[in-house]
Design a protein around this motif. Structure first.
Motif, PDB file in Angstrom:
ATOM      1  N   LEU A   1       3.182   8.783   7.341  1.00  0.00           N
ATOM      2  CA  LEU A   1       4.089   8.725   8.199  1.00  0.00           C
ATOM      3  C   LEU A   1       3.497   8.037   9.476  1.00  0.00           C
ATOM      4  O   LEU A   1       4.152   7.254  10.269  1.00  0.00           O
ATOM      5  CB  LEU A   1       4.812  10.211   8.700  1.00  0.00           C
ATOM      6  N   CYS A   2       2.437   8.401   9.849  1.00  0.00           N
ATOM      7  CA  CYS A   2       1.581   7.939  10.863  1.00  0.00           C
ATOM      8  C   CYS A   2       1.274   6.572  10.555  1.00  0.00           C
ATOM      9  O   CYS A   2       1.443   5.507  11.327  1.00  0.00           O
ATOM     10  CB  CYS A   2       0.543   8.684  11.362  1.00  0.00           C
ATOM     11  N   PHE A   3       1.001   6.348   9.351  1.00  0.00           N
ATOM     12  CA  PHE A   3       0.706   5.056   9.151  1.00  0.00           C
ATOM     13  C   PHE A   3       1.912   3.858   9.134  1.00  0.00           C
ATOM     14  O   PHE A   3       2.031   3.063   9.698  1.00  0.00           O
ATOM     15  CB  PHE A   3       0.145   4.967   7.793  1.00  0.00           C
ATOM     16  N   ILE A   4       3.102   4.488   8.940  1.00  0.00           N
ATOM     17  CA  ILE A   4       4.397   3.876   9.189  1.00  0.00           C
ATOM     18  C   ILE A   4       4.490   3.621  10.492  1.00  0.00           C
ATOM     19  O   ILE A   4       5.076   2.529  10.883  1.00  0.00           O
ATOM     20  CB  ILE A   4       5.357   4.677   8.475  1.00  0.00           C
ATOM     21  N   MET A   5       4.140   4.590  11.455  1.00  0.00           N
ATOM     22  CA  MET A   5       4.550   4.521  12.769  1.00  0.00           C
ATOM     23  C   MET A   5       3.916   3.539  13.456  1.00  0.00           C
ATOM     24  O   MET A   5       4.171   2.730  14.204  1.00  0.00           O
ATOM     25  CB  MET A   5       4.463   5.711  13.388  1.00  0.00           C
ATOM     26  N   VAL A   6       2.427   3.467  13.075  1.00  0.00           N
ATOM     27  CA  VAL A   6       1.401   2.425  13.473  1.00  0.00           C
ATOM     28  C   VAL A   6       1.708   0.931  13.232  1.00  0.00           C
ATOM     29  O   VAL A   6       1.947   0.017  14.061  1.00  0.00           O
ATOM     30  CB  VAL A   6      -0.052   2.773  13.064  1.00  0.00           C
ATOM     31  N   GLY A   7       2.152   0.938  11.861  1.00  0.00           N
ATOM     32  CA  GLY A   7       2.324  -0.163  11.543  1.00  0.00           C
ATOM     33  C   GLY A   7       3.841  -1.005  11.955  1.00  0.00           C
ATOM     34  O   GLY A   7       3.674  -2.296  12.364  1.00  0.00           O
ATOM     35  N   THR A   8       4.887  -0.248  11.953  1.00  0.00           N
ATOM     36  CA  THR A   8       6.103  -0.534  12.648  1.00  0.00           C
ATOM     37  C   THR A   8       5.617  -0.739  14.170  1.00  0.00           C
ATOM     38  O   THR A   8       6.330  -2.029  14.681  1.00  0.00           O
ATOM     39  CB  THR A   8       7.212   0.474  12.480  1.00  0.00           C
TER      40      THR A   8
ATOM     41  N   PRO B   1       9.980  12.345  -0.662  1.00  0.00           N
ATOM     42  CA  PRO B   1      10.151  11.293   0.316  1.00  0.00           C
ATOM     43  C   PRO B   1       8.969  10.608   0.881  1.00  0.00           C
ATOM     44  O   PRO B   1       8.932   9.569   0.948  1.00  0.00           O
ATOM     45  CB  PRO B   1      11.398  11.668   1.290  1.00  0.00           C
ATOM     46  N   TRP B   2       8.139  11.568   1.060  1.00  0.00           N
ATOM     47  CA  TRP B   2       6.742  11.052   1.435  1.00  0.00           C
ATOM     48  C   TRP B   2       5.371  12.310   0.900  1.00  0.00           C
ATOM     49  O   TRP B   2       6.063  13.348   0.578  1.00  0.00           O
ATOM     50  CB  TRP B   2       6.579  11.017   2.979  1.00  0.00           C
ATOM     51  N   PHE B   3       4.441  11.768   1.082  1.00  0.00           N
ATOM     52  CA  PHE B   3       3.487  12.737   0.466  1.00  0.00           C
ATOM     53  C   PHE B   3       2.198  12.983   1.511  1.00  0.00           C
ATOM     54  O   PHE B   3       1.598  11.842   2.160  1.00  0.00           O
ATOM     55  CB  PHE B   3       2.784  11.827  -0.769  1.00  0.00           C
ATOM     56  N   PRO B   4       1.833  13.967   1.526  1.00  0.00           N
ATOM     57  CA  PRO B   4       1.054  14.326   2.429  1.00  0.00           C
ATOM     58  C   PRO B   4      -0.293  14.194   1.884  1.00  0.00           C
ATOM     59  O   PRO B   4      -0.713  14.417   0.648  1.00  0.00           O
ATOM     60  CB  PRO B   4       1.147  16.027   2.759  1.00  0.00           C
ATOM     61  N   THR B   5      -1.486  14.157   2.604  1.00  0.00           N
ATOM     62  CA  THR B   5      -3.061  14.105   2.384  1.00  0.00           C
ATOM     63  C   THR B   5      -3.532  15.368   2.587  1.00  0.00           C
ATOM     64  O   THR B   5      -3.189  16.070   3.482  1.00  0.00           O
ATOM     65  CB  THR B   5      -3.613  12.909   3.028  1.00  0.00           C
ATOM     66  N   SER B   6      -4.755  15.519   2.080  1.00  0.00           N
ATOM     67  CA  SER B   6      -5.404  16.872   2.156  1.00  0.00           C
ATOM     68  C   SER B   6      -6.082  16.917   3.432  1.00  0.00           C
ATOM     69  O   SER B   6      -6.195  18.194   3.979  1.00  0.00           O
ATOM     70  CB  SER B   6      -6.743  17.095   0.901  1.00  0.00           C
ATOM     71  N   LYS B   7      -6.568  15.894   4.087  1.00  0.00           N
ATOM     72  CA  LYS B   7      -7.108  15.889   5.296  1.00  0.00           C
ATOM     73  C   LYS B   7      -6.290  16.028   6.717  1.00  0.00           C
ATOM     74  O   LYS B   7      -6.264  16.610   7.652  1.00  0.00           O
ATOM     75  CB  LYS B   7      -8.281  14.637   5.439  1.00  0.00           C
ATOM     76  N   PHE B   8      -5.174  14.975   6.519  1.00  0.00           N
ATOM     77  CA  PHE B   8      -4.154  15.140   7.585  1.00  0.00           C
ATOM     78  C   PHE B   8      -2.894  14.962   6.830  1.00  0.00           C
ATOM     79  O   PHE B   8      -2.446  13.862   6.166  1.00  0.00           O
ATOM     80  CB  PHE B   8      -4.482  13.921   8.555  1.00  0.00           C
ATOM     81  N   ARG B   9      -1.947  15.987   7.190  1.00  0.00           N
ATOM     82  CA  ARG B   9      -0.666  16.109   6.312  1.00  0.00           C
ATOM     83  C   ARG B   9       0.493  14.717   6.834  1.00  0.00           C
ATOM     84  O   ARG B   9       0.960  14.404   5.766  1.00  0.00           O
ATOM     85  CB  ARG B   9       0.078  17.332   6.909  1.00  0.00           C
ATOM     86  N   TYR B  10       0.158  14.071   7.737  1.00  0.00           N
ATOM     87  CA  TYR B  10       1.157  13.095   8.310  1.00  0.00           C
ATOM     88  C   TYR B  10       0.698  11.895   8.119  1.00  0.00           C
ATOM     89  O   TYR B  10       0.939  10.786   8.905  1.00  0.00           O
ATOM     90  CB  TYR B  10       1.918  13.517   9.499  1.00  0.00           C
ATOM     91  N   ALA B  11      -0.336  11.723   7.458  1.00  0.00           N
ATOM     92  CA  ALA B  11      -1.178  10.510   7.366  1.00  0.00           C
ATOM     93  C   ALA B  11      -0.137   9.387   7.061  1.00  0.00           C
ATOM     94  O   ALA B  11      -0.304   8.140   7.662  1.00  0.00           O
ATOM     95  CB  ALA B  11      -2.295  10.360   6.492  1.00  0.00           C
TER      96      ALA B  11
ATOM     97  N   LEU C   1       0.672  -1.201  -0.083  1.00  0.00           N
ATOM     98  CA  LEU C   1       0.093   0.123  -0.007  1.00  0.00           C
ATOM     99  C   LEU C   1       0.953   1.157   0.085  1.00  0.00           C
ATOM    100  O   LEU C   1       0.831   2.205  -0.688  1.00  0.00           O
ATOM    101  CB  LEU C   1      -0.938  -0.053   1.107  1.00  0.00           C
ATOM    102  N   LEU C   2       1.983   1.290   0.900  1.00  0.00           N
ATOM    103  CA  LEU C   2       2.756   2.166   0.814  1.00  0.00           C
ATOM    104  C   LEU C   2       3.382   2.583  -0.633  1.00  0.00           C
ATOM    105  O   LEU C   2       3.486   3.774  -1.005  1.00  0.00           O
ATOM    106  CB  LEU C   2       3.924   2.117   2.190  1.00  0.00           C
ATOM    107  N   GLY C   3       4.126   1.540  -1.104  1.00  0.00           N
ATOM    108  CA  GLY C   3       4.587   1.739  -2.568  1.00  0.00           C
ATOM    109  C   GLY C   3       3.656   1.937  -3.563  1.00  0.00           C
ATOM    110  O   GLY C   3       4.005   2.865  -4.463  1.00  0.00           O
ATOM    111  N   PHE C   4       2.365   1.545  -3.255  1.00  0.00           N
ATOM    112  CA  PHE C   4       1.368   2.031  -4.498  1.00  0.00           C
ATOM    113  C   PHE C   4       1.038   3.484  -4.184  1.00  0.00           C
ATOM    114  O   PHE C   4       0.817   4.156  -5.221  1.00  0.00           O
ATOM    115  CB  PHE C   4       0.152   1.196  -4.241  1.00  0.00           C
ATOM    116  N   TRP C   5       0.846   3.986  -3.059  1.00  0.00           N
ATOM    117  CA  TRP C   5       0.672   5.313  -2.730  1.00  0.00           C
ATOM    118  C   TRP C   5       1.693   6.199  -3.331  1.00  0.00           C
ATOM    119  O   TRP C   5       1.292   7.302  -3.968  1.00  0.00           O
ATOM    120  CB  TRP C   5       0.592   5.381  -1.404  1.00  0.00           C
ATOM    121  N   HIS C   6       3.079   5.858  -3.298  1.00  0.00           N
ATOM    122  CA  HIS C   6       4.115   6.703  -3.818  1.00  0.00           C
ATOM    123  C   HIS C   6       4.087   6.496  -5.331  1.00  0.00           C
ATOM    124  O   HIS C   6       4.358   7.738  -6.048  1.00  0.00           O
ATOM    125  CB  HIS C   6       5.575   6.039  -3.351  1.00  0.00           C
ATOM    126  N   LEU C   7       3.739   5.353  -6.028  1.00  0.00           N
ATOM    127  CA  LEU C   7       3.656   5.281  -7.472  1.00  0.00           C
ATOM    128  C   LEU C   7       2.470   6.246  -7.876  1.00  0.00           C
ATOM    129  O   LEU C   7       2.907   6.843  -8.774  1.00  0.00           O
ATOM    130  CB  LEU C   7       3.360   3.827  -7.746  1.00  0.00           C
TER     131      LEU C   7
END
Length: 315
Positions: A52-59, A40-50, A16-22
């Protein structure tokens, strides 16, 4: 990891992370072809750090599963405080997750650096890319020196995974030097997506009894199941099948990535053409208005000259 869920769950997250970057790199390139700069990462319109937070929660979940939830005693140590050999791979996997967790935290901190004249956006992005490269280097290092048996079928899957990670590492480092190169970002996004797909494939192929190669079997060793083969010939055949499988997936993801690029290009290309057409129509209407105004002005000028001439003649 060491199980179907332990490989499939992180594989889905990485995919999902790779597809989001693609998706975002292609979209950004089509919308801004002349001023494209990778991120290096892409913000979203509703939450800028979505992301990075996804990475933090997943790890965080990964670390918890490896060290506290997965082990039978819910902690990875022996009674004397040492690490047993059958839990070494848990520490290796959690170390990879920890590095990516640190990457996400530092990326947020760098992005929230106070806005002052000395703050260089390119420097911030470059530092973030460097931390990401360190995370990929850590991942490659630990998979290369993995405590799991390198000679088994699982070891062959891990060997091929290292090639994909090496591409992610190389393109991340190249992205620091060439931030405006879409091709580098495109390949990096594909490699991250492929990492996720290969982990999912690894999980299903190694821990689904019906998919284990002929002549091999699942054997319970040191707290988890591993694939063992009854002879060297069966092992060689199983490894060859893994190589063929990797080649087919490589072809498949190449076709998918290029098709996805062309598909998005058609969608965003139409939007750009429509926008340009609207602009041209507006400009055309404005020029038509200017012509009409000029004609009216000329007519009024001619009428006024005729009146003046008639006034002089009457005098």
């Amino acid at each position: 990891m060491g199980s179907l869920v332990g490989h499939v769950a992180p594989g889905v997250a990485i995919f999902l992370l790779g597809f989001w970057h693609l998706l975002n790199n292609i979209r950004l390139h089509y919308l801004h072809p002349n001023s494209y700069t990778s991120s290096p990462w892409f913000p979203t319109s509703k939450f800028r750090y979505a992301e990075l937070c996804f990475i933090m929660v997943g790890t965080s979940i990964s670390i918890a599963m490896e060290l506290f939830i997965g082990p039978s005693r819910h902690q990875p140590f022996d009674p004397d405080g040492t690490i047993p050999s059958y839990h070494l791979h848990n520490f290796e996997h959690s170390s990879i997750s920890l590095t990516f967790f640190v990457y996400a935290v530092l990326a947020i901190l760098l992005d929230r650096t106070p806005n002052h004249p000395a703050r260089d956006i390119n420097l911030i992005k470059g530092l973030t890319q460097l931390i990401g490269a360190i995370a990929f280097a850590q991942q490659l290092f630990l998979f290369h020196l993995h405590s799991t048996d390198h000679m088994s079928v699982e070891g062959q899957y891990h060997l091929l995974l290292q090639f994909i990670i090496a591409v992610s590492l190389a393109t991340t480092l190249m992205g620091i030097r060439y931030p405006k190169s879409f091709l580098i970002s495109f390949v990096r996004s594909i490699s991250i997506t492929f990492q996720g797909i290969w982990l999912i494939v690894l999980g299903y192929m190694l821990w689904t009894p019906g998919l284990v190669p002929k002549g091999c079997f699942l054997n319970f060793e040191e707290g988890h199941q591993v694939v063992r083969c009854s002879s060297q010939e069966a092992l060689d055949r199983a490894k060859a099948l893994v190589n063929i499988e990797f080649s087919l997936f490589l072809v498949g993801i190449t076709i998918f990535a290029v098709s996805f690029y062309l598909g998005l290009g058609r969608m965003y290309g139409l939007k750009i053409v429509e926008y340009s057409t609207v602009q041209e129509n507006d400009e055309g209407e404005e020029s038509d208005s200017d012509v009409e105004s000029q004609k009216r002005s000329n007519k009024l000028l001619q009428d006024s000259k005729s009146l003046i001439h008639m006034g002089k003649a009457s005098n």
